[in-house]
Design an enzyme around this catalytic site. Structure first.
Site, PDB file in Angstrom:
ATOM      1  N   THR A   1      23.184  12.849  18.821  1.00  0.00           N
ATOM      2  CA  THR A   1      23.909  13.804  17.982  1.00  0.00           C
ATOM      3  C   THR A   1      24.804  13.006  17.038  1.00  0.00           C
ATOM      4  O   THR A   1      25.171  11.886  17.342  1.00  0.00           O
ATOM      5  CB  THR A   1      24.830  14.714  18.842  1.00  0.00           C
ATOM      6  OG1 THR A   1      24.160  15.111  20.020  1.00  0.00           O
ATOM      7  CG2 THR A   1      25.268  15.942  18.085  1.00  0.00           C
TER       8      THR A   1
ATOM      9  N   ARG B   1      13.919  25.305  22.232  1.00  0.00           N
ATOM     10  CA  ARG B   1      15.149  24.901  22.898  1.00  0.00           C
ATOM     11  C   ARG B   1      16.281  24.770  21.876  1.00  0.00           C
ATOM     12  O   ARG B   1      16.088  24.282  20.773  1.00  0.00           O
ATOM     13  CB  ARG B   1      14.929  23.570  23.620  1.00  0.00           C
ATOM     14  CG  ARG B   1      16.143  23.054  24.393  1.00  0.00           C
ATOM     15  CD  ARG B   1      16.809  21.904  23.674  1.00  0.00           C
ATOM     16  NE  ARG B   1      17.939  21.359  24.424  1.00  0.00           N
ATOM     17  CZ  ARG B   1      18.752  20.425  23.960  1.00  0.00           C
ATOM     18  NH1 ARG B   1      18.574  19.929  22.752  1.00  0.00           N
ATOM     19  NH2 ARG B   1      19.756  19.981  24.699  1.00  0.00           N
ATOM     20  N   VAL B   2      17.473  25.226  22.243  1.00  0.00           N
ATOM     21  CA  VAL B   2      18.629  25.182  21.359  1.00  0.00           C
ATOM     22  C   VAL B   2      19.672  24.240  21.942  1.00  0.00           C
ATOM     23  O   VAL B   2      19.999  24.321  23.128  1.00  0.00           O
ATOM     24  CB  VAL B   2      19.241  26.585  21.168  1.00  0.00           C
ATOM     25  CG1 VAL B   2      20.473  26.519  20.258  1.00  0.00           C
ATOM     26  CG2 VAL B   2      18.203  27.532  20.580  1.00  0.00           C
ATOM     27  N   SER B   3      20.204  23.362  21.119  1.00  0.00           N
ATOM     28  CA  SER B   3      21.218  22.407  21.563  1.00  0.00           C
ATOM     29  C   SER B   3      22.603  23.026  21.495  1.00  0.00           C
ATOM     30  O   SER B   3      22.786  24.168  21.052  1.00  0.00           O
ATOM     31  CB  SER B   3      21.179  21.160  20.681  1.00  0.00           C
ATOM     32  OG  SER B   3      21.782  21.440  19.423  1.00  0.00           O
ATOM     33  N   ASP B   4      23.600  22.256  21.903  1.00  0.00           N
ATOM     34  CA  ASP B   4      24.986  22.723  21.839  1.00  0.00           C
ATOM     35  C   ASP B   4      25.573  22.634  20.433  1.00  0.00           C
ATOM     36  O   ASP B   4      26.599  23.257  20.152  1.00  0.00           O
ATOM     37  CB  ASP B   4      25.859  21.886  22.776  1.00  0.00           C
ATOM     38  CG  ASP B   4      25.909  20.429  22.346  1.00  0.00           C
ATOM     39  OD1 ASP B   4      26.934  19.998  21.791  1.00  0.00           O
ATOM     40  OD2 ASP B   4      24.919  19.720  22.555  1.00  0.00           O
TER      41      ASP B   4
ATOM     42  N   THR C   1      28.954  15.342  22.001  1.00  0.00           N
ATOM     43  CA  THR C   1      27.663  14.660  21.991  1.00  0.00           C
ATOM     44  C   THR C   1      27.275  14.316  23.417  1.00  0.00           C
ATOM     45  O   THR C   1      28.132  13.956  24.219  1.00  0.00           O
ATOM     46  CB  THR C   1      27.707  13.383  21.135  1.00  0.00           C
ATOM     47  OG1 THR C   1      26.434  12.714  21.229  1.00  0.00           O
ATOM     48  CG2 THR C   1      28.798  12.424  21.573  1.00  0.00           C
TER      49      THR C   1
ATOM     50  N   GLY D   1      23.169  18.374  25.995  1.00  0.00           N
ATOM     51  CA  GLY D   1      23.585  19.662  25.453  1.00  0.00           C
ATOM     52  C   GLY D   1      23.821  20.716  26.507  1.00  0.00           C
ATOM     53  O   GLY D   1      24.777  21.497  26.424  1.00  0.00           O
TER      54      GLY D   1
END
Length: 307
Positions: free
Chosen positions: A170, A198-201, A219, A222
């Site tokens: 990140t 998929r979705v990250s933070d 970072t 996630g």
């Protein structure tokens, strides 16, 4: 006039030596600080400074965001970014966008929109509306990584990024400007080889959050950051009266007990610059107006630094 402050990160994990070592990573981070920090003298807002810093980090192939992003399991690059203006407390972001050079530009364009977080198709349509040129962020190293892993039927959990293992990829920027305004931005290419969708933070307040009291960019893994709702939790603790150091100490101690694996950078309204980690390495550097410093030689394990 407030003394402006700036801190950036390019990932976290267990090692940076496989990507050229400390010297190469430090050169990349310091190069961004040296380009972006002088912009404060022009009266540019913290939000615009954050966007500019994120652009430079997204353009650096060493990091897993923008150019150099990892490939997902189907061989496609899907990037996400989040941006938050602490003064207006406005969050915007894009999720799993492709074929753009700087996902942070899309997040910025949504800052004053009625619809401030868009996913794949909606983000692609926004890019067309903004007339952003089509761009392929793929580099040979990422393609070779994916082709090698395909032969093993994607048994690895993620690809390689600056800080190994790759799940840590990140970039992020946190800024305090001359008017005392705070902002945070975070961008990522994902963890690599992940399930489609998929979705990250990064495009969530869990990983990127700012108010008038503090601003944070995270970072690392996630899912761990989301489970802790870390960025928002840290900002709330500062708003509730904890010093930035105490908030970092408490939050990372809790995350360590729960065996989380990530790092974060932060600035508070008083101009304190802070960072912390539960992992071995957080790839971060800061400019406090007098000097540039970094986190690259911090001891392994949970650590907090406030300057």
């Amino acid at each position: 006039m407030v003394q402006p402050k700036l801190i950036i990160h390019g990932g976290a994990g267990s090692s940076i030596h496989s990507k050229g070592g400390i010297d190469q990573v430090r050169k990349a981070l310091y190069g961004v600080l040296e380009k972006v920090y002088p912009l404060f003298e022009q009266g540019i807002s913290a939000t615009d400074i954050v966007v500019e810093g994120c652009r430079h980090l997204e353009d650096e192939p060493l990091f897993n965001a923008g150019t150099g992003s990892v490939l997902q399991s189907d061989g496609q690059i899907r990037m996400s970014a989040g941006l938050m203006n602490g003064s207006t407390q406005s969050f915007s972001g894009v999720i799993n966008v492709s074929r753009v050079k700087n996902p942070i530009d899309l997040a910025q364009a949504l800052q004053e929109s009625m619809d401030r977080i868009l996913s794949d198709q909606g983000a692609a349509e926004l890019a067309r509306e903004l007339q952003l040129p089509i761009y392929n962020p793929l580099i040979d190293r990422r393609l070779n990584e994916w082709m090698e892993e395909r032969q093993h039927n994607f048994t690895r959990e993620m690809a390689n990024v600056v800080a190994e293992p790759a799940r840590m990829g990140t970039i992020g920027v946190v800024a305090l400007d001359t008017a005392g305004r705070l902002a945070a931005g975070t961008s990522t290419g994902g963890k690599g080889f992940e399930r489609i969708g998929r979705v990250s933070d990064s495009p969530m307040p869990a990983g990127n959050y700012a108010t008038s009291e503090a601003a944070v960019s995270c970072t690392g893994i996630g899912e761990d950051i989301i489970d802790e709702c870390f960025a928002a939790r840290l900002v709330v603790r500062v708003a509730d009266g904890l010093s930035l150091k105490d908030a970092l100490d408490r939050s990372f101690a809790e995350a360590t007990v729960r065996k989380r694996d990530f790092g974060a950078i932060a600035i508070d309204a008083a101009g304190q610059i802070g960072l912390g980690k539960t992992c071995d390495v957080i790839v971060a550097a800061y400019h406090d107006g007098e000097k540039i410093g970094d986190s690259l030689e911090m001891e392994k394990g949970t650590q907090v630094l406030v300057v």
